[in-house]
Motif scaffolding. Structure first.
Motif, short mmCIF file in Angstrom:
data_model
loop_
_atom_site.label_atom_id
_atom_site.label_comp_id
_atom_site.label_asym_id
_atom_site.label_seq_id
_atom_site.Cartn_x
_atom_site.Cartn_y
_atom_site.Cartn_z
N ILE A 77 -3.32 6.19 23.77
CA ILE A 77 -2.50 6.56 24.82
C ILE A 77 -1.36 7.41 24.41
O ILE A 77 -0.95 8.03 25.04
N SER A 81 -1.28 10.67 27.27
CA SER A 81 0.13 10.37 27.23
C SER A 81 -0.17 12.08 27.47
O SER A 81 0.87 12.79 28.30
N ILE A 144 4.35 11.42 21.20
CA ILE A 144 3.72 12.34 22.24
C ILE A 144 5.02 13.04 22.63
O ILE A 144 4.15 14.31 23.10
N THR A 148 2.75 16.52 22.78
CA THR A 148 3.15 17.32 23.91
C THR A 148 3.66 18.97 23.41
O THR A 148 2.54 20.12 24.44
#
Lengths: 274, 407
Positions: A77, A81, A144, A148
């Motif tokens: 996940i 993402s 996330i 990122t």
């Protein structure tokens, strides 16, 4: 270029020593990784050779344990993402970076690449201090966002390198034939730089999928990822299930490596065409 | 002519400006994202290294009054003592005393018990607070105790940065070396740099011949052998660390093999000590040395060495005086890359090192989560970040901006 056919004895010794040292280094690099693969198929409890018999029990344990499969799902996940976000932001930014020179570009490049350079523990503690008052620790969005930021520079480096070999006249031709900027991007630029974007995405995914320091600080029990599970496994008691997880990850890195090599060749071919 | 040229020039300039604005517009989303989600957190962490409001948030009066204390060899005057007494009683009631106790404990030996014992012994009212506070705990008669309050009064402090370098200030503001039983971080820093340097040199010694072999082989065979370097490079850090735990542990492969061969009788201790740290870190960082060396060596034309040989140089002379100097950029780039990564390492030393082998990253993590002292964690982080940035600037000079190559 033909190798010299006549070699002095000292040159031969020199070559032999070079090969001997290199083979030892290759052995050092690969042996420990390869050594744990057979152990994951052992029927015994202990991580020693010779293995008593062949069995898949540790793989069964991996796939039946909620903890391991849950952590694998969490890793996917977060990884997928973060990869999607980093690839989109990084590709667009790379287009801007190669398009024009302006003042402060060096500084901007420094900011864009800084997550690659700052030691991970500093990044992790920084996120922890910053996310705690915002309620973002122990949440998926927090993790996330952090991944990122960490992964985006890898996309920027890979895609700007690809764009450096891209013939901008193709984009100009497209524009002169009446295509708008977005049509030009999706129909002309993106198909040609796709291999570079894909390798950037793979780097981003690998970065997130293998990351554990930020997870240690920012994630909660609900976001335990596969590396996090392995970290506590190695620290507490190293069980054969870890060797099964490790073997699965080694397989994954072989797939990643092969995919990158294919993309590199495709990219080289496309450049030849352009 | 010039009348026609001017509008054209202006139009060109405008078009160029538009291009720049459009290009910046494309960069802006990622730049904004990283500024907010990365630069701001790191910058605010660095702020914590010099920004200190822990004490002033719970003891507002004494921290506001103490700047009036001028003669630091004597005690502060009655007003400061009264402010302290008021703050202690108020924070005792609000249950925030432990915050003040924790902050003073960073700086003062037994600072925690000093705060709590004073709070317990302090009377409700007093004629002269100076006497009452000193009666509650005699350590308040020492200007050094007040020095700690002064140093913690914020909002800007050099205390944590000094502490990260094993330095402290006396009440009069003199910088002194911390007593040996409290001095810790210079040793940690030294260990971090020694381990980083040693790992870098080991990687160079092992990586140079391999990179040379890969760069001088015919391309098809070179690429094939390159996979042997890239596979470990792409294998998860935790897989490699787990592998070394399995291989090096007490009844692991190495010990069992050595016993079987009759070289040793009892298992050697190969992990949870320096040996484990060096072996695992070298293994993990070696590809980062081989790859830059390889790309530099690949670009060196073989003609120079051949010319040297044809002019009569012995093979060793040609290699050392002609070939090696051409690989210096690769040695510099690979060396700095490995060193930067080594001094920032956390996971590997934490998993395969002993208690005495932990590097600076471990202490940053420790003061963040286990023993909460965020100011010190941030100050140690600032030291590590400064070292990394300086080395990275050198690396950039060597390789050129944006010269980071992947794969």
């Amino acid at each position: 270029m033909a190798a010299p056919s006549v070699r002095t004895p000292s040159e031969r010794i020199w070559t032999a020593v070079l090969w001997a040292v290199s083979v030892l280094v290759f052995f050092f690099l690969l042996a420990p990784i390869l050594a744990i693969v057979p152990l994951s198929f052992s029927s015994g409890q202990f991580l020693t050779y010779p293995i008593p018999g062949f069995s898949l029990r540790w793989y069964a344990e991996f796939f039946q344990s909620e903890q391991w499969t849950g952590s694998l799902a969490n890793s996917l996940i977060v990884g997928i993402s973060a990869t999607a976000l980093a690839t989109a932001l990084g590709t667009v930014a790379s287009l801007g970076l190669v398009r024009a020179d302006f003042r402060g570009k060096g500084l901007i490049m420094g900011v864009l690449l800084s997550p690659m350079i700052v030691p991970l523990v500093i990044t992790a503690v920084g996120f922890y201090f910053f996310f705690a008052p915002l309620g973002l620790t122990a949440t998926f969005p927090g993790l996330i966002v952090a991944h990122t930021a960490l992964a985006a520079p890898f996309v920027v480096v890979t895609v700007t390198a690809t764009l450096a070999g891209f013939d901008m006249n193709l984009a100009r031709a497209s524009a002169s034939l009446g295509a708008g900027p977005s049509t030009t991007f999706f129909k002309v630029i993106l198909p040609l730089i796709a291999p570079g974007v894909a390798s950037g995405a793979l780097f981003a995914f690998a970065t997130s999928f293998d990351e554990v320091v930020i997870v240690l600080f920012v994630a909660g029990p609900g976001q335990r990822t596969l590396p996090r599970e392995m970290f506590s496994g190695i620290r507490e008691n190293i069980s054969p299930t870890i060797t099964a997880a490790a073997t699965i990850l080694i397989l994954l890195s072989i797939v990643l490596l092969a995919a990158l090599e294919l993309l590199r060749r495709r990219n080289a071919r496309m450049r030849g065409q352009a | 002519m010039s009348e026609q040229n001017h509008p054209l020039k202006a139009r060109l300039r405008r078009a160029e400006r538009m291009r720049q604005v459009k290009a910046f517009g494309l960069i802006a989303p990622l730049l904004g994202f990283l500024l907010i989600s990365f630069v701001v957190p790191i910058a605010s962490m660095m702020m914590r290294a010099v920004h200190d409001t822990e004490l002033s948030s719970v003891w507002p009066e004494v921290t506001a009054a103490i700047p009036s204390w001028r003669d630091r060899k004597a005690l502060p005057d009655e007003a400061v003592f009264a402010a302290l007494a008021h703050d202690i009683k108020a924070s005792h009631k609000d249950r925030t005393l432990s915050t003040a106790a924790r902050r003073l404990n960073y700086d003062l030996r037994n600072g925690r018990s000093l705060v709590f014992s004073t709070a317990r012994a302090l009377p409700e009212t007093a004629e002269r607070w100076t006497d009452a506070v000193i009666a509650a705990n005699g350590r308040w008669a020492d200007p050094e105790t007040w020095g700690a309050v002064y140093r913690a009064s914020g909002p800007v402090t050099g205390f944590f940065l000094l502490a990260a370098l094993d330095r402290n200030r006396t009440a009069t503001g003199r910088i002194v070396v911390a007593p040996p039983d409290e001095a810790l971080f210079l040793d940690v820093l030294k260990r971090t740099f020694v381990v980083g340097l040693a790992v870098t040199l080991i990687c160079l010694a092992l990586g140079y011949p391999v990179a040379y072999l890969l760069a001088t082989l015919p391309p098809d065979r070179g690429n094939l052998l390159m996979i042997l370097v890239l596979l470990p490079f792409w294998t998860s850090l935790l897989v490699r660390t787990a592998a070394w735990v399995v291989v090096l542990q007490e009844h692991g492969l190495v010990n069992n093999a050595l016993i079987w061969l009759g070289i040793i009788e009892k298992p050697m201790r190969l992990i949870y000590n320096q040996v484990g740290v060096y072996v695992a870190m070298t293994h993990i960082l070696l590809p980062f040395m081989i790859l830059p060396l390889y790309s530099v060596m690949k670009a060196i034309p073989p003609t120079y060495v051949r010319a040297a040989r044809s002019l009569g140089a012995a093979p060793a002379t040609a290699f050392l005086r002609i070939y090696v100097p051409q690989t210096l950029p690769g040695i510099g780039a690979g060396g700095i890359l490995v060193f930067i990564m080594a001094i920032g390492y956390y996971i590997t030393p934490a998993l395969v090192g002993g208690a005495g082998d932990q590097l600076i990253s471990y202490f940053i993590a420790y003061y963040t989560s286990s023993s909460v002292n965020w100011g010190l964690a941030s100050a140690l982080g600032a030291v590590l970040l400064a070292a990394t940035m300086i080395l990275y600037a050198v690396y950039n000079r060597l390789v050129g901006a944006g010269g980071i190559k992947l794969g």
